[in-house]
Design a protein around this motif. Structure first.
Motif, PDB file in Angstrom:
ATOM      1  N   ARG A   1      18.538  32.961 117.964  1.00  0.00           N
ATOM      2  CA  ARG A   1      18.435  34.169 117.140  1.00  0.00           C
ATOM      3  C   ARG A   1      19.465  34.268 115.979  1.00  0.00           C
ATOM      4  N   VAL A   2      20.282  33.170 115.913  1.00  0.00           N
ATOM      5  CA  VAL A   2      21.495  33.086 114.764  1.00  0.00           C
ATOM      6  C   VAL A   2      21.022  32.183 113.795  1.00  0.00           C
ATOM      7  N   ARG A   3      19.893  31.479 113.617  1.00  0.00           N
ATOM      8  CA  ARG A   3      19.403  30.470 112.882  1.00  0.00           C
ATOM      9  C   ARG A   3      18.803  30.972 111.644  1.00  0.00           C
ATOM     10  N   ASN A   4      19.482  32.280 111.096  1.00  0.00           N
ATOM     11  CA  ASN A   4      18.841  32.681 109.782  1.00  0.00           C
ATOM     12  C   ASN A   4      19.461  32.102 108.565  1.00  0.00           C
ATOM     13  N   VAL A   5      18.610  31.359 108.199  1.00  0.00           N
ATOM     14  CA  VAL A   5      18.958  30.622 106.817  1.00  0.00           C
ATOM     15  C   VAL A   5      17.725  30.874 105.871  1.00  0.00           C
ATOM     16  N   VAL A   6      18.142  31.103 104.635  1.00  0.00           N
ATOM     17  CA  VAL A   6      17.226  31.216 103.335  1.00  0.00           C
ATOM     18  C   VAL A   6      17.697  30.198 102.479  1.00  0.00           C
ATOM     19  N   ALA A   7      16.698  29.398 101.740  1.00  0.00           N
ATOM     20  CA  ALA A   7      17.055  28.282 101.095  1.00  0.00           C
ATOM     21  C   ALA A   7      15.998  28.392  99.780  1.00  0.00           C
ATOM     22  N   SER A   8      16.434  27.822  98.710  1.00  0.00           N
ATOM     23  CA  SER A   8      15.535  28.071  97.553  1.00  0.00           C
ATOM     24  C   SER A   8      14.483  27.432  97.723  1.00  0.00           C
ATOM     25  N   PRO A   9      13.193  28.072  97.848  1.00  0.00           N
ATOM     26  CA  PRO A   9      12.021  27.450  98.127  1.00  0.00           C
ATOM     27  C   PRO A   9      11.214  26.423  97.143  1.00  0.00           C
ATOM     28  N   LEU A  10      11.847  26.648  95.886  1.00  0.00           N
ATOM     29  CA  LEU A  10      11.212  25.391  95.122  1.00  0.00           C
ATOM     30  C   LEU A  10      12.035  24.236  94.921  1.00  0.00           C
ATOM     31  N   SER A  11      13.292  24.322  95.594  1.00  0.00           N
ATOM     32  CA  SER A  11      14.189  23.071  95.497  1.00  0.00           C
ATOM     33  C   SER A  11      13.427  21.747  95.577  1.00  0.00           C
ATOM     34  N   GLY A  12      13.735  20.798  94.518  1.00  0.00           N
ATOM     35  CA  GLY A  12      13.082  19.467  94.745  1.00  0.00           C
ATOM     36  C   GLY A  12      11.710  19.478  94.282  1.00  0.00           C
TER      37      GLY A  12
ATOM     38  N   ALA B   1      30.944  28.612 119.362  1.00  0.00           N
ATOM     39  CA  ALA B   1      31.174  29.865 118.914  1.00  0.00           C
ATOM     40  C   ALA B   1      30.142  30.402 117.943  1.00  0.00           C
ATOM     41  N   ALA B   2      29.257  29.757 117.413  1.00  0.00           N
ATOM     42  CA  ALA B   2      28.321  30.709 116.645  1.00  0.00           C
ATOM     43  C   ALA B   2      27.302  31.258 117.351  1.00  0.00           C
ATOM     44  N   VAL B   3      27.122  31.008 118.726  1.00  0.00           N
ATOM     45  CA  VAL B   3      26.324  31.863 119.528  1.00  0.00           C
ATOM     46  C   VAL B   3      26.666  33.396 119.366  1.00  0.00           C
ATOM     47  N   ALA B   4      27.988  33.700 119.104  1.00  0.00           N
ATOM     48  CA  ALA B   4      28.270  35.076 119.262  1.00  0.00           C
ATOM     49  C   ALA B   4      27.755  35.833 117.725  1.00  0.00           C
ATOM     50  N   LEU B   5      27.335  35.061 116.901  1.00  0.00           N
ATOM     51  CA  LEU B   5      26.813  35.720 115.688  1.00  0.00           C
ATOM     52  C   LEU B   5      25.724  36.804 115.858  1.00  0.00           C
ATOM     53  N   SER B   6      25.895  37.928 115.230  1.00  0.00           N
ATOM     54  CA  SER B   6      24.604  38.493 115.163  1.00  0.00           C
ATOM     55  C   SER B   6      23.286  37.892 114.838  1.00  0.00           C
ATOM     56  N   GLY B   7      22.433  38.524 115.455  1.00  0.00           N
ATOM     57  CA  GLY B   7      20.882  37.987 114.793  1.00  0.00           C
ATOM     58  C   GLY B   7      20.640  38.646 113.338  1.00  0.00           C
ATOM     59  N   ARG B   8      21.491  39.441 112.803  1.00  0.00           N
ATOM     60  CA  ARG B   8      21.434  39.674 111.364  1.00  0.00           C
ATOM     61  C   ARG B   8      22.158  39.076 110.372  1.00  0.00           C
ATOM     62  N   PHE B   9      22.931  38.178 111.000  1.00  0.00           N
ATOM     63  CA  PHE B   9      23.897  37.424 110.178  1.00  0.00           C
ATOM     64  C   PHE B   9      23.092  36.213 109.318  1.00  0.00           C
ATOM     65  N   LEU B  10      23.464  36.017 107.902  1.00  0.00           N
ATOM     66  CA  LEU B  10      22.596  35.341 107.164  1.00  0.00           C
ATOM     67  C   LEU B  10      23.268  34.214 106.487  1.00  0.00           C
ATOM     68  N   PHE B  11      22.733  33.392 106.266  1.00  0.00           N
ATOM     69  CA  PHE B  11      23.430  32.031 105.458  1.00  0.00           C
ATOM     70  C   PHE B  11      22.230  31.704 104.415  1.00  0.00           C
ATOM     71  N   ALA B  12      22.565  31.407 103.053  1.00  0.00           N
ATOM     72  CA  ALA B  12      21.782  31.280 102.096  1.00  0.00           C
ATOM     73  C   ALA B  12      22.364  29.781 101.369  1.00  0.00           C
TER      74      ALA B  12
END
Length: 453
Positions: free
Chosen positions: A109-120, A145-156
């Protein structure tokens, strides 16, 4: 005319509204299903939106065998399966695990990652962020430790063009020229300059420091901007944590100007006043084919057509965007072939025309799928599509005040009211909202004129 993007500065962390999350995070996942009106719902995290053809086939099979057959794209480039039958959780987990879509059940649930979709793919950006994506996901899944992150936490992960940097992530890594990167925390006014090689690990360490600071303060929060700390304090704490871990960093003033306009908006000066980016415009962009998915909802036939298109190119995969779109890398395609594939995707009901109004119109699930919704917002949004597509701001329809899935940035909110009808309101940063009532979607043009100067 209302400006599509405000030039008002982002708030500092000291301006964040203090939040206390007394209840647990009920954000659904692939292993924690949510009961909706149309059956159980699973949210499958797809870091960076990147899928192999085999994984795409598995998702389609899961939707057909266990759910309503459709796939629903979220505003974070993830996939939701709806209408799941009772007791299918174990079978779903087995399917996803075999396809490599659950590398760590504890972290799913914490693998929330967005990335530039046209990269490369289109020759823009300072670097291809796909290696960052692989390394960040591995570091995240390896962090206890990252298991404790919320399912709403977001990386970009932004390749330097500024598209996903504008999505309000908790931790944003943005590529710079010279193999460097800027690490930003929520809306903080400062960033940390790190090397490109260290960027993925630095992002995960930043999330761990956030958890440590929140725990030390007894703060029950899910997102970085919910943490009520003096401006710059969290940035300083993260810098210390990076230094202790052997990652060199330097504090720099954050340049938010580039985050206000995405590449599509910067193409012409005229567009800056009228267009908020909705991700890559439909059509061809460099060595990629881009399509928009109305309401993010794909039928089984549409998903099969997309996976078939992706399988036909050497790259053998596809990317989901945070704007409910799809990118099919097509490195070995000539003009005739790309035109043929786009024509087939268009015939399947997907948007391939950059002039379509669909990328500027969105809606939550609404009735009948959501018990909270007061209206079938998607049907009403479709009725008003032509008018809404000509509006100077994106238009988002919601079945209630929660406005689930609404886009970040300036927009026109259309919210169903308890007694029937809708309330139209401008949501423009730095401006007082202007609102009016709408009894029926057929009157959308008049209501729009009433709230726009």
């Amino acid at each position: 005319m209302l400006a599509a993007m405000s030039t008002a500065p982002r708030p500092s962390s000291s301006q964040a509204t203090a939040v206390s999350r007394d209840a647990g995070d009920a954000c659904p996942g692939a292993l924690r299903l949510h009961e909706a009106d149309d059956g159980a719902l699973a949210r499958v995290r797809i870091p960076g939106g990147v899928l192999t053809v085999e994984q795409a086939v598995t998702l389609g099979e899961a939707a057909r065998r266990l759910g309503d057959g459709e796939l629903h794209l979220t505003s974070r480039g993830n996939v939701q399966l709806r209408g799941l039958r009772a007791g299918c959780g174990a079978e779903l987990a087995e399917l996803l695990g075999a396809a490599g879509l659950l590398p760590s059940p504890a972290h799913e649930r914490v693998r929330n990652v967005v990335a530039s979709p046209l990269s490369g793919l289109d020759g823009r950006g300072a670097r291809d962020v796909r290696p960052w994506l692989t390394d960040l996901d591995a570091a995240l899944c390896a962090s206890t430790a990252a298991v404790a992150l919320s399912g709403r936490f977001l990386f970009a992960l932004d390749d330097g063009r500024g598209d996903v940097a504008a999505l309000g992530a908790d931790v944003t890594v943005r590529a710079t020229d010279g193999d460097g990167a800027l690490l930003s925390l929520g809306a903080a006014r400062e960033s940390l300059r790190v090397s490109g090689a260290d960027a993925p690990r630095a992002a995960v360490l930043a999330a761990e420091v956030f958890l440590d600071v929140a725990r030390a303060r007894g703060a029950r929060v899910w997102r970085i901007d919910e943490l009520d700390v003096p401006a710059g304090e969290l940035t300083v704490a993260v810098a210390r944590g990076l230094t202790r871990s052997g990652i060199g960093c330097a504090r720099v003033e954050r340049d938010t100007a580039e985050e206000r306009h995405t590449p599509r908006e910067r193409d012409t000066a005229e567009e800056r006043d009228t267009v908020e980016a909705a991700g890559p415009p439909p059509g061809q962009a460099g060595s990629a084919l881009c399509v928009h998915v109305p309401f993010g909802r794909l039928t089984a036939a549409q998903w099969r057509e997309v996976t078939r298109a992706a399988a036909g190119f050497r790259s053998g995969g596809l990317r989901l965007t945070p704007w409910r779109g799809l990118v099919v890398p097509a490195p070995d395609a000539g003009p005739g072939r790309t035109a043929d594939v786009l024509a087939r995707l268009s015939a399947a009901g997907l948007v391939t025309d950059a002039g379509s109004p669909w990328p500027r119109v969105g809606a939550c699930t609404g009735r009948p799928g959501c018990a909270r919704s007061r209206a079938d917002v998607r049907a009403d949004a479709t009725r008003a599509l032509a008018t809404a597509g000509r509006a100077p701001l994106p238009v988002y329809w919601s079945g209630c005040e929660r406005r689930c899935g609404h886009p970040r940035g300036d927009r026109i909110d259309v919210v169903a009211e308890p007694g029937g009808g809708y309330r139209l309101t401008t949501a423009v940063r730095g401006q007082d909202p202007r609102g009016t009532s709408l009894d029926d979607p057929s009157g959308f043009a008049a209501a729009l004129a009433a709230i726009l100067p």
